[in-house]
Write an enzyme that holds these catalytic residues in place. Sequence first.
Site, PDB file in Angstrom:
ATOM      1  NE  ARG A 232       5.145   5.747  -1.667  1.00  0.00           N
ATOM      2  CZ  ARG A 232       4.169   6.116  -2.648  1.00  0.00           C
ATOM      3  NH1 ARG A 232       3.037   5.574  -2.887  1.00  0.00           N
ATOM      4  NH2 ARG A 232       4.766   7.285  -3.330  1.00  0.00           N
ATOM      5  CD  GLU A 261       4.572  -2.258  -4.204  1.00  0.00           C
ATOM      6  OE1 GLU A 261       5.046  -1.742  -5.210  1.00  0.00           O
ATOM      7  OE2 GLU A 261       3.632  -2.031  -3.370  1.00  0.00           O
ATOM      8  CG  HIS A 280       2.031   0.230  -6.489  1.00  0.00           C
ATOM      9  ND1 HIS A 280       2.846   0.282  -5.752  1.00  0.00           N
ATOM     10  CD2 HIS A 280       1.252   1.647  -6.321  1.00  0.00           C
ATOM     11  CE1 HIS A 280       3.226   1.487  -5.142  1.00  0.00           C
ATOM     12  NE2 HIS A 280       2.182   2.329  -5.463  1.00  0.00           N
TER      13      HIS A 280
END
Length: 530
Positions: A232, A261, A280
Amino acid sequence: MFKVLVSDPISDFGLQRLMRAADVEVNKITGLGEEELISIIRPYDALLVRSQTKVTRRIVEAGVQLKVIGRAGVGVDNIDLDAATSRGIVVVNAPDGNTVTTCEHTFAMMMALARHIPQAYAQTVAGQWDRKSFLGVELRHKILGVLGLGRIGIEVAKRAAAFGMTVIGYDPFLPEEKANKLGIKLTTVDEVIRTADFMTVHTPLTNETHHMIAGPQFDVMKRGMRIVNCARGGIIDEAALVRALDEGIVAGAAFDVFEHEPPAPDHPFLRHPKIIVTPHLGASTLEAQENVAVDVSEQVIHILRHEPFKNAVNMPAVPTDLRNKLQPYFTLCEQLGKALAQMTDGAVREVTVECSGELADLDISPLTPYVIKGILSHQLGAEQVNVVNAIHLAKFRDIHLVERKSLLTQSSSSEITIRLKTAIEERWVTGSALPSVGERLVRIGPYPVELSPDGFVLLISQKDRPGIIGRVGTLLGDSGINIATMQVGRNEAGGSAVMILKIDKKASNNVMESLYAIPEIKRVREISFD
């Protein structure tokens, strides 16, 4: 015939179990807005989503036939859990489907980092044949530090051992015996940071793990270490990492996640020559997408057929009459568990829930998940633990659960005592829930207290010496921290004593260090009930 609506693009292969079931009708209609979904949801027994569909309260309330909402993935932040729970709708997810793919992406990033693969590729295709600039390192004989040894962290550790790496790690819930069997040396966060050649983080993002690796940690790292984050964004302080790279403390970093993000176009990670980034992609494999669809489809069909299921993320079913009697104690149990988790050190070994008074005549098993939720959520994050999966998570971590009823109590009212035994200590708290006053902590260990489980509390153990209370009060006052209430207790004059302070705001690290600097103070714990 059960009707299932799939409102997001979910693997058809993963949905085959539902599609082939004789008692299930599956309709796949994607790209729906809230109003469109509300207009068609009424006849459906189940709704399957990924992250695109936002399952709002209005959608839940319109789904008058809904029995289950399935999320083909881990996070359920796009589903209104409170609305689903109040309607008696089970929400399930697929927490295991991404384990291997995230682990493999971590290792891919580690290998790319060790051998400068992205940078070397970029120069080679640009027409530059440059071998000297990309001298790499082997993984063999290197120390890999793993912070967070849940499913993904353990899988990374297994693969690291195959590469000849020495694996050290930290996880407050992994038993040492299990770690030994896996070839992992359990140690402290500090030792991992100081000794690792490579480090990878696999913790959830919580208040405790936010920026858990920042400037002070980079200052004590082995020069030339390399760091990977496929967990994370926000666990590692991004600005501090850039400084450590520029100063030569860190040789390279590989990140699949960002604190925000997508990152801003001018984010320093995007142009730094020693950082590898991906958008990601940890769960982005064909197999993972199929796995999460398979997992959630199986749970949905079990729920529709009233068969045993797992991975629910909201309230389990409890008989109405029992729920009404236990209702005042649900929040109390969670807060007691949360307090204990912040008071103790070491891996959790055993949790005991002991009830007395009128509670001793009831089935207290529905209370235990709330206790475990409070304990585990402090480390794993509130979004990872709930009252349904708490017991499963505890068993996965080999935590022994004990439920006990006592006919003897110091109070005529019902009380709950929670005992938490770790590898190095045992502590306990007692609470009550009276209709007139609400939830209260009535004992912390052997010391009587009168405390509402909310806000921030400082628990200080010290030698009983004149002037300590005044010094603590002055220190907090000088730091701009107001004391709402203070309670003190001692076993005997001049012996051990405790000070329990309800404060108006969270104490900073500097305040905690200043308290520890007082010679008579032996231990300080800040308990946050927020």
